[in-house]
Design a protein around this motif. Structure first.
Motif, PDB file in Angstrom:
ATOM      1  N   PHE A 255     -19.980  32.392  16.477  1.00 24.45           N
ATOM      2  CA  PHE A 255     -20.349  32.673  17.863  1.00 24.45           C
ATOM      3  C   PHE A 255     -19.120  32.642  18.767  1.00 24.45           C
ATOM      4  CE2 PHE A 255     -24.449  31.376  16.127  1.00 24.45           C
ATOM      5  CZ  PHE A 255     -25.292  32.336  16.692  1.00 24.45           C
ATOM      6  N   ASP A 256     -19.167  33.447  19.822  1.00 25.16           N
ATOM      7  CA  ASP A 256     -18.063  33.469  20.788  1.00 25.16           C
ATOM      8  C   ASP A 256     -18.183  32.342  21.798  1.00 25.16           C
ATOM      9  OD1 ASP A 256     -16.903  35.969  19.818  1.00 25.16           O
ATOM     10  OD2 ASP A 256     -18.732  36.884  20.604  1.00 25.16           O
ATOM     11  N   ALA A 257     -19.410  31.918  22.048  1.00 27.15           N
ATOM     12  CA  ALA A 257     -19.653  30.817  22.983  1.00 27.15           C
ATOM     13  C   ALA A 257     -20.919  30.089  22.568  1.00 27.15           C
ATOM     14  CB  ALA A 257     -19.788  31.332  24.417  1.00 27.15           C
ATOM     15  N   ILE A 258     -20.915  28.775  22.775  1.00 26.34           N
ATOM     16  CA  ILE A 258     -22.055  27.915  22.465  1.00 26.34           C
ATOM     17  C   ILE A 258     -22.406  27.195  23.762  1.00 26.34           C
ATOM     18  CG2 ILE A 258     -22.865  25.990  21.060  1.00 26.34           C
ATOM     19  CD1 ILE A 258     -20.274  26.839  19.235  1.00 26.34           C
ATOM     20  N   VAL A 259     -23.574  27.493  24.302  1.00 28.03           N
ATOM     21  CA  VAL A 259     -23.962  26.977  25.613  1.00 28.03           C
ATOM     22  C   VAL A 259     -25.002  25.878  25.453  1.00 28.03           C
ATOM     23  CG1 VAL A 259     -24.890  27.581  27.884  1.00 28.03           C
ATOM     24  CG2 VAL A 259     -23.536  29.253  26.599  1.00 28.03           C
ATOM     25  N   THR A 260     -24.807  24.779  26.175  1.00 28.85           N
ATOM     26  CA  THR A 260     -25.760  23.674  26.085  1.00 28.85           C
ATOM     27  C   THR A 260     -26.087  23.121  27.464  1.00 28.85           C
ATOM     28  OG1 THR A 260     -26.205  21.514  25.075  1.00 28.85           O
ATOM     29  CG2 THR A 260     -23.931  21.957  25.707  1.00 28.85           C
ATOM     30  N   PRO A 261     -27.357  22.803  27.720  1.00 30.68           N
ATOM     31  CA  PRO A 261     -27.743  22.199  28.993  1.00 30.68           C
ATOM     32  C   PRO A 261     -27.567  20.683  28.965  1.00 30.68           C
ATOM     33  CG  PRO A 261     -29.704  22.651  27.711  1.00 30.68           C
ATOM     34  CD  PRO A 261     -28.536  23.120  26.885  1.00 30.68           C
ATOM     35  N   SER A 262     -26.371  20.248  28.577  1.00 37.81           N
ATOM     36  CA  SER A 262     -26.089  18.815  28.470  1.00 37.81           C
ATOM     37  C   SER A 262     -24.589  18.567  28.487  1.00 37.81           C
ATOM     38  CB  SER A 262     -26.691  18.235  27.184  1.00 37.81           C
ATOM     39  OG  SER A 262     -26.211  16.931  26.964  1.00 37.81           O
ATOM     40  N   GLY A 263     -24.110  17.900  29.531  1.00 39.93           N
ATOM     41  CA  GLY A 263     -22.713  17.519  29.559  1.00 39.93           C
ATOM     42  C   GLY A 263     -22.393  16.504  28.487  1.00 39.93           C
ATOM     43  N   SER A 264     -23.364  15.656  28.178  1.00 37.09           N
ATOM     44  CA  SER A 264     -23.187  14.621  27.174  1.00 37.09           C
ATOM     45  C   SER A 264     -22.942  15.222  25.793  1.00 37.09           C
ATOM     46  CB  SER A 264     -24.421  13.717  27.143  1.00 37.09           C
ATOM     47  OG  SER A 264     -24.302  12.712  26.186  1.00 37.09           O
ATOM     48  N   CYS A 265     -23.789  16.167  25.392  1.00 39.24           N
ATOM     49  CA  CYS A 265     -23.657  16.764  24.067  1.00 39.24           C
ATOM     50  C   CYS A 265     -22.465  17.719  23.998  1.00 39.24           C
ATOM     51  CB  CYS A 265     -24.946  17.475  23.686  1.00 39.24           C
ATOM     52  SG  CYS A 265     -26.349  16.343  23.536  1.00 39.24           S
ATOM     53  N   ALA A 266     -22.190  18.418  25.092  1.00 35.99           N
ATOM     54  CA  ALA A 266     -20.996  19.265  25.122  1.00 35.99           C
ATOM     55  C   ALA A 266     -19.741  18.411  24.972  1.00 35.99           C
ATOM     56  CB  ALA A 266     -20.940  20.052  26.433  1.00 35.99           C
ATOM     57  N   GLY A 267     -19.731  17.262  25.636  1.00 35.84           N
ATOM     58  CA  GLY A 267     -18.590  16.360  25.524  1.00 35.84           C
ATOM     59  C   GLY A 267     -18.407  15.848  24.112  1.00 35.84           C
ATOM     60  N   SER A 268     -19.512  15.563  23.430  1.00 32.85           N
ATOM     61  CA  SER A 268     -19.434  15.108  22.047  1.00 32.85           C
ATOM     62  C   SER A 268     -18.821  16.179  21.153  1.00 32.85           C
ATOM     63  CB  SER A 268     -20.833  14.737  21.535  1.00 32.85           C
ATOM     64  OG  SER A 268     -20.786  14.398  20.168  1.00 32.85           O
ATOM     65  N   ALA A 269     -19.317  17.405  21.287  1.00 39.80           N
ATOM     66  CA  ALA A 269     -18.814  18.490  20.445  1.00 39.80           C
ATOM     67  C   ALA A 269     -17.344  18.787  20.717  1.00 39.80           C
ATOM     68  CB  ALA A 269     -19.660  19.744  20.651  1.00 39.80           C
ATOM     69  N   ARG A 270     -16.943  18.739  21.966  1.00 39.00           N
ATOM     70  CA  ARG A 270     -15.575  19.102  22.326  1.00 39.00           C
ATOM     71  C   ARG A 270     -14.567  17.997  22.028  1.00 39.00           C
ATOM     72  NH1 ARG A 270     -16.619  22.350  27.325  1.00 39.00           N
ATOM     73  NH2 ARG A 270     -15.140  21.096  28.499  1.00 39.00           N
ATOM     74  N   HIS A 271     -14.999  16.751  22.117  1.00 34.21           N
ATOM     75  CA  HIS A 271     -14.036  15.653  22.018  1.00 34.21           C
ATOM     76  C   HIS A 271     -14.247  14.731  20.814  1.00 34.21           C
ATOM     77  CE1 HIS A 271     -12.287  16.619  25.927  1.00 34.21           C
ATOM     78  NE2 HIS A 271     -13.527  16.783  26.370  1.00 34.21           N
ATOM     79  N   GLN A 272     -15.491  14.530  20.401  1.00 27.32           N
ATOM     80  CA  GLN A 272     -15.739  13.580  19.314  1.00 27.32           C
ATOM     81  C   GLN A 272     -15.700  14.224  17.933  1.00 27.32           C
ATOM     82  OE1 GLN A 272     -19.516  11.784  20.409  1.00 27.32           O
ATOM     83  NE2 GLN A 272     -18.504  10.211  21.633  1.00 27.32           N
ATOM     84  N   HIS A 273     -16.052  15.498  17.843  1.00 24.94           N
ATOM     85  CA  HIS A 273     -16.065  16.149  16.529  1.00 24.94           C
ATOM     86  C   HIS A 273     -14.698  16.143  15.863  1.00 24.94           C
ATOM     87  CE1 HIS A 273     -20.070  18.584  16.897  1.00 24.94           C
ATOM     88  NE2 HIS A 273     -20.223  17.304  17.176  1.00 24.94           N
ATOM     89  N   GLY A 274     -13.665  16.339  16.656  1.00 24.86           N
ATOM     90  CA  GLY A 274     -12.318  16.329  16.105  1.00 24.86           C
ATOM     91  C   GLY A 274     -11.949  14.965  15.541  1.00 24.86           C
ATOM     92  N   ILE A 275     -12.365  13.911  16.201  1.00 28.16           N
ATOM     93  CA  ILE A 275     -12.102  12.551  15.725  1.00 28.16           C
ATOM     94  C   ILE A 275     -12.785  12.333  14.378  1.00 28.16           C
ATOM     95  CG2 ILE A 275     -12.493  10.099  16.188  1.00 28.16           C
ATOM     96  CD1 ILE A 275     -12.440  10.841  19.210  1.00 28.16           C
TER      97      ILE A 275
END
Length: 254
Positions: free
Chosen positions: A69-89
């Motif tokens: 996908f070119d973009a993944i949209v979510t109605p949640s700042g919490s879950c977006a933050g997890s995907a963007r910052h925690q997945h790499g960890i």
């Protein structure tokens, strides 16, 4: 542009109207949004409670479900933050170069809804209509982890008929914090009560936010106080129009 909806566990299980509102809104704006059926959790509950090994298969499922996908949209700042910052960890801890590469490819494509609308689509006025007095609570992860800034506010200001009321101490946490609410219930309730008191002081009919977890927490307190204040996700307000008011979006509203 190929766009996916990451609906989140909470919305899928308890607030499906929010996901439907996102689809309604994006389709109205000309976005052909898809829903990958293989999606599950973002892995935040595991990471936040220290179970990083248990988060690995969840992250693997995430990158597989949203690959291409070119973009993944979510109605949640919490879950977006997890995907963007925690997945790499999580990925780096495994030593699995393939997983780390997949996360590095997928995570930057995750957008909280208001980021996608303002930064990717370049719109602020989405054609919404909501003739009510509203107060906005900026959720912690959207505010601090993602830095969404005034994007939600700008979108709300463009809604026709809306009357925005400033929320005192808006940037203070609502007290939910996922497992924090279970492990530190007394503190969580006290923080939520403070937020509810500030909401009631605005005279608003509706408290709006970008995360249903926060709305569930504060909304429960407001309900028990018989305040008469409703809570609604931002997506639902943005999906509401004069021709198709809230309740007429895909499947209906709250």
């Amino acid at each position: 542009m190929r766009v996916a909806l990451m609906v989140t566990c909470v919305n899928d299980a308890m607030f499906p109207e929010t996901g439907k509102a996102v689809v309604t809104l994006l389709r109205r704006l000309g976005v052909d949004v898809e829903f990958p059926a293989a999606q599950t959790c973002c892995a935040q509950p595991m990471v936040n409670t220290g179970y990083l090994d248990e988060a690995v298969p969840v992250v693997r499922t995430f990158v597989d479900a949203f690959a291409g996908f070119d973009a993944i949209v979510t109605p949640s700042g919490s879950c977006a933050g997890s995907a963007r910052h925690q997945h790499g960890i999580v990925a780096r801890r495994t030593g699995d170069a393939g997983l780390a590469a997949a996360v590095a490819e997928t995570s930057p494509k995750v957008f909280e809804l208001t980021e996608f609308l303002v930064d990717v689509l370049g719109v602020v006025d989405v054609g919404a209509y909501f003739p009510h007095r509203v107060t906005y609570h900026p959720t912690c992860h959207s505010l601090r982890m993602l830095g969404v800034g005034d994007r939600p506010r700008r979108l709300l200001e463009a809604v026709r008929g809306i009357r925005l009321a400033e929320l005192p101490s808006a940037e203070e946490c609502c007290g939910f914090g996922g497992t924090f609410a279970l492990k530190n219930a007394d503190t969580s309730i006290a923080m939520g009560a403070d937020k509810a008191r500030h909401v009631r002081s605005t005279g608003a009919e509706v408290m709006v936010a970008g995360d249903n977890s926060c709305l569930m927490h504060v909304g429960g307190i407001l309900s028990r106080q018989r305040s008469g204040v409703r809570v609604m996700h931002l997506a639902e307000i943005l999906a509401s129009t004069e021709d198709a008011p809230l309740g007429a979006v895909v499947g209906g509203g709250r």
